[in-house]
Structures are given as structure tokens and as C-alpha cells.
Design an enzyme around this catalytic site. Structure first.
Site, PDB file in Angstrom:
ATOM      1  CB  CYS A  58      73.993  -5.368  18.930  1.00 16.70           C
ATOM      2  SG  CYS A  58      72.543  -4.348  18.578  1.00 16.70           S
ATOM      3  CG  ASP A  78      66.939  -1.900  30.804  1.00 14.97           C
ATOM      4  OD1 ASP A  78      65.811  -1.862  31.346  1.00 14.97           O
ATOM      5  OD2 ASP A  78      67.244  -1.215  29.818  1.00 14.97           O
ATOM      6  NE  ARG A  82      66.787  -1.218  21.036  1.00 15.43           N
ATOM      7  CZ  ARG A  82      67.162   0.048  21.342  1.00 15.43           C
ATOM      8  NH1 ARG A  82      67.868   0.766  20.507  1.00 15.43           N
ATOM      9  NH2 ARG A  82      66.781   0.583  22.491  1.00 15.43           N
ATOM     10  CG  ASP A 105      70.249  -5.508  28.644  1.00 18.44           C
ATOM     11  OD1 ASP A 105      70.105  -5.321  29.862  1.00 18.44           O
ATOM     12  OD2 ASP A 105      70.170  -4.602  27.794  1.00 18.44           O
ATOM     13  CE  LYS A 121      68.183   2.275  29.996  1.00 19.23           C
ATOM     14  NZ  LYS A 121      66.870   2.657  29.426  1.00 19.23           N
ATOM     15  NE  ARG A 160      63.742   8.595  32.004  1.00 20.79           N
ATOM     16  CZ  ARG A 160      63.331   8.323  33.236  1.00 20.79           C
ATOM     17  NH1 ARG A 160      62.246   8.895  33.730  1.00 20.79           N
ATOM     18  NH2 ARG A 160      63.985   7.454  33.980  1.00 20.79           N
ATOM     19  CB  CYS A 213      74.228  -0.218  13.128  1.00 29.27           C
ATOM     20  SG  CYS A 213      73.926   0.717  14.610  1.00 29.27           S
ATOM     21  NE  ARG A 272      59.799  -0.490  29.789  1.00 27.72           N
ATOM     22  CZ  ARG A 272      60.658  -1.037  28.937  1.00 27.72           C
ATOM     23  NH1 ARG A 272      61.935  -0.770  29.022  1.00 27.72           N
ATOM     24  NH2 ARG A 272      60.248  -1.853  28.005  1.00 27.72           N
ATOM     25  CE1 TYR A 273      62.141   3.670  33.697  1.00 22.26           C
ATOM     26  CE2 TYR A 273      62.870   4.265  31.504  1.00 22.26           C
ATOM     27  CZ  TYR A 273      63.009   3.494  32.628  1.00 22.26           C
ATOM     28  OH  TYR A 273      63.987   2.546  32.687  1.00 22.26           O
ATOM     29  CB  CYS A 326      78.446  -3.650  18.738  1.00 21.54           C
ATOM     30  SG  CYS A 326      78.743  -1.931  18.327  1.00 21.54           S
TER      31      CYS A 326
HETATM   32  C1  PLP Z   1      66.564   3.615  28.696  1.00 18.00           C
HETATM   33  C2  PLP Z   1      65.212   4.000  28.398  1.00 18.00           C
HETATM   34  C3  PLP Z   1      64.784   5.306  28.664  1.00 18.00           C
HETATM   35  C4  PLP Z   1      65.671   6.361  29.293  1.00 18.00           C
HETATM   36  O1  PLP Z   1      66.035   6.005  30.571  1.00 18.00           O
HETATM   37  P1  PLP Z   1      66.997   6.918  31.457  1.00 18.00           P
HETATM   38  O2  PLP Z   1      67.232   6.097  32.661  1.00 18.00           O
HETATM   39  O3  PLP Z   1      66.284   8.196  31.701  1.00 18.00           O
HETATM   40  O4  PLP Z   1      68.256   7.153  30.657  1.00 18.00           O
HETATM   41  C5  PLP Z   1      63.473   5.625  28.358  1.00 18.00           C
HETATM   42  N1  PLP Z   1      62.624   4.706  27.836  1.00 18.00           N
HETATM   43  C6  PLP Z   1      63.009   3.453  27.596  1.00 18.00           C
HETATM   44  C7  PLP Z   1      62.025   2.491  27.054  1.00 18.00           C
HETATM   45  C8  PLP Z   1      64.328   3.059  27.856  1.00 18.00           C
HETATM   46  O5  PLP Z   1      64.708   1.799  27.607  1.00 18.00           O
END
Ligand code: PLP
Length: 342
Positions: A106, A305, A108, A268, A312, A90, A99, A86-87, A103
């Protein structure tokens, strides 16, 4: 070590009539699972009990009506199976839905209904190739389920594979093992692998001060000793930790065991979890109060989120505004002062 049935739970401690009825009804839709260690905590802590034992609210349509199975669109955004990008810098890899402790809040929960899956060797290779081919990816999140409990050969292949990709600088493992099964973290083979993998950071998940025990502290310190930074992602949960007092204590206790609070997530809007939701205003009020009481070193970002896959948004309380050529700031004790913008 893992307890799934009502009968086994009742051998450890008695349930109220209401808890027993809820257990029987709810597990038909959302199963139960816990370690003995975490059940022992639930025996002593009402907050842990709420996070662990089934509640009829989970299957009450009048409460859950507005929830969605996958509001964050994690699955729609898979680039190769199990990898969300997404970003720009990362990616997220979902390695399993298994798991040991389920929880009740959860995010998921939708994956509980599927049979247990673990990432396959082939999927690991595809994820590694995707990352190797995308030099912008510098941070890889490994999530689940419980990623530290996938078969050891697979975890090793994934971590050592990531170690050998030069542009990957950080590997974050999202694990609740230090909280729910600290003995497992202390296994020397696991600790050695995490150390050998070099880039690993652990993001764990304490929600309440009652979860911080001598054993969980030992697990965290073992990670730190191996050079693995430990950060915490909590979730704001109605009836569990949605008060300044509880969150303040959690953050202080985390700092005592050298865990840096990273996120406090707004809950969420997930189907089956809506009864844990608080308002965003409540989260912001708690955050604002924390800044009066604690060093920012002990304060996480409060994060929402975005439903629909917006990602986020980390929030801090707004403590300044622009007035013409000046900024007006709010000090820790509420006094106001200004500084010229030059
Ligand atoms: C949470 C998340 C991340 C990491 O986000 P940070 O804000 O850097 O902790 C990366 N990809 C996805 C899809 C996420 O949901």
C-alpha cells in the site's frame, strides 16, 4: 467477515513457520486485515499470498532505508483538509484510511498507524465548497482507504453534492472492493446510489489474473449494467506480476470482463514497500513487449508518479524518432518505416 488475527487466519488455512513468524513480528508495525473472500483466494494463489501476508522485508531497514512515508507529498498539498488539488482540472479527496484488506504494498501505509478516520460531515461540506468555488475542477477522485465503505449517509452526501455541481463532469471512485469483497459491491443500495449519482466512474485495482473470479466478474458487470464505466489501475510488483506473461494474462482477462486497463503504476518508493519495487527499465520492457502481443485497447499506460509531488507521467514505449524531415516508426513486428513530415 473481516479477519485480523493470526489465530483467525490459521483457522482458514495453515501458514508456514516463516509466514507465522513474520506475521507476529510485522503486525506490531504494520497490521494485518483481510476479508474471508480474499483470504480464500490467498489460499489458492501464491501471488495473492504475497500481496496479503506480512513479510519480514517490510521492517528490514537494509531494504526499506531509502523509502519515504509520503513520497508523493499528498498531505503537504492539501488545499482544504483531505483534498489535494495538483492538476488544474482534477482533485483528489481522501475519505478514510479504513480498508478491509491491507495490501502489503500500500502506498498509503503511513496512514495505517493512525487510528481509523472517516471524513466528517464538516469536511465533506468544505470539500464541496472548495470544488463549487473552483469552476476549473471537472474531475473529482474519491479515494481512501476504501471509499465505498464510509458510512452510507456520508457517501451519499458527497456523491449527491458533486452531482449538483454543474462543472463537475466526472467523479472517479478508486475502490478495491470488486477485487477483495465483491459481495459488498452487489448490495442493491450501493449500486443504486452509484447509479443515481450519474457522474460516477469506478477505478478498480486488479493486479493479478488470479484475482479475476466469477464473483468479481459479477461485481464488475453489476456496475457496468448501472452505466458505471470500470477501469483498472494495477501496480507492477516484484514477485507478483513483474513478467510479460502475467501482465498479458491480466490484461486479457480484464478485457474479458469488460474492464479497461488504465494504468500500470511503477511501484512508488514508499517506506515498508521497497521490497516490491522493480526497475523502471523492467516496466518499460514489459510495456514494449505488450504492444507486440495485444491491441492498445487492452494496454494501460505505464506511469511513474514523481516523488516530491510532480504528479504522474504516463508512458508508452518510444516507437518513433525524427530524422530530418522524416519520422521513422517501428511497426508491431519490429520493422522500420518512414513517413515524410508534411
Ligand atoms: C492520480 C491523481 C489524480 C488523477 O490523475 P489522472 O492521471 O488523471 O488519473 C489527481 N490528483 C492527484 C493528487 C493524483 O494523485
Amino acid at each position: 467477515m473481516i479477519v485480523k488475527s493470526l489465530k483467525e487466519v490459521k483457522e482458514l488455512f495453515p501458514l508456514t513457520e516463516e509466514e507465522e513468524r513474520a506475521f507476529k513480528e510485522v503486525v506490531k508495525v504494520y497490521p494485518f486485515s483481510s476479508t474471508v473472500y480474499y483470504l480464500e483466494l490467498a489460499r489458492k494463489s501464491l501471488a495473492v499470498r504475497k500481496m496479503l501476508l506480512p513479510s519480514l522485508l517490510e521492517i528490514d531497514p537494509s531494504v526499506q532505508g531509502r523509502g519515504e512515508e509520503d513520497p508523493l507529498r499528498e498531505e503537504r498539498d492539501f488545499k482544504v483538509p483531505l483534498l489535494t488539488h495538483r492538476y488544474p482540472d482534477r482533485v483528489l479527496i481522501i475519505t478514510t484510511n479504513y480498508c478491509p484488506v491491507l495490501c502489503r504494498y500500500c502506498m498509503r501505509k503511513r496512514n495505517w498507524k493512525k487510528g481509523v478516520f472517516y471524513i466528517t460531515e464538516r469536511e465533506i461540506e468544505r470539500c464541496l465548497k472548495y470544488i463549487a468555488d473552483n469552476p476549473k475542477v471537472r474531475d473529482v477522485l474519491i479515494s481512501g482507504g476504501e471509499p465505498l465503505l464510509i458510512p452510507a449517509e456520508k457517501l451519499e452526501r458527497l456523491l449527491i453534492g458533486l452531482k449538483s455541481i454543474d462543472h463537475v463532469e466526472v467523479v472517479r471512485i478508486g475502490t478495491r472492493l470488486p477485487v477483495v469483497w465483491p459481495e459488498r459491491v452487489l448490495e442493491p443500495e450501493l449500486l443504486s446510489l452509484l447509479e443515481k449519482a450519474q457522474k460516477v466512474w469506478v477505478n478498480t485495482h486488479f493486479n493479478h489474473p488470479d484475482e479475476i473470479t466469477p464473483l468479481s466478474k459479477e461485481a464488475v458487470l453489476a456496475l457496468l449494467k448501472r452505466g458505471i464505466p470500470v477501469n483498472n489501475q494495477a501496480v507492477l510488483l516484484k514477485g507478483v506480476n513483474d513478467s510479460v506473461g502475467v501482465i498479458e494474462k491480466l490484461l486479457r482477462e480484464l478485457q474479458k470482463i469488460k474492464v479497461r486497463p488504465y494504468y500500470l503504476f511503477h511501484c512508488d518508493p514508499v517506506k515498508g514497500v521497497m521490497h516490491f519495487s522493480t526497475s523502471i527499465t523492467k516496466g518499460l520492457d514489459i510495456l514494449r513487449e505488450l504492444f507486440k502481443r495485444l491491441s492498445p485497447l487492452a494496454i494501460p499506460y505505464y506511469a511513474v508518479d514523481g516523488p516530491g509531488g510532480y504528479g504522474k507521467v504516463p508512458l508508452l514505449p518510444q516507437r518513433f524518432k525524427k530524422l530530418g524531415n522524416f519520422y521513422e516508426f517501428e511497426a508491431y513486428d519490429g520493422r522500420l518505416f518512414t513517413m515524410e513530415d508534411r
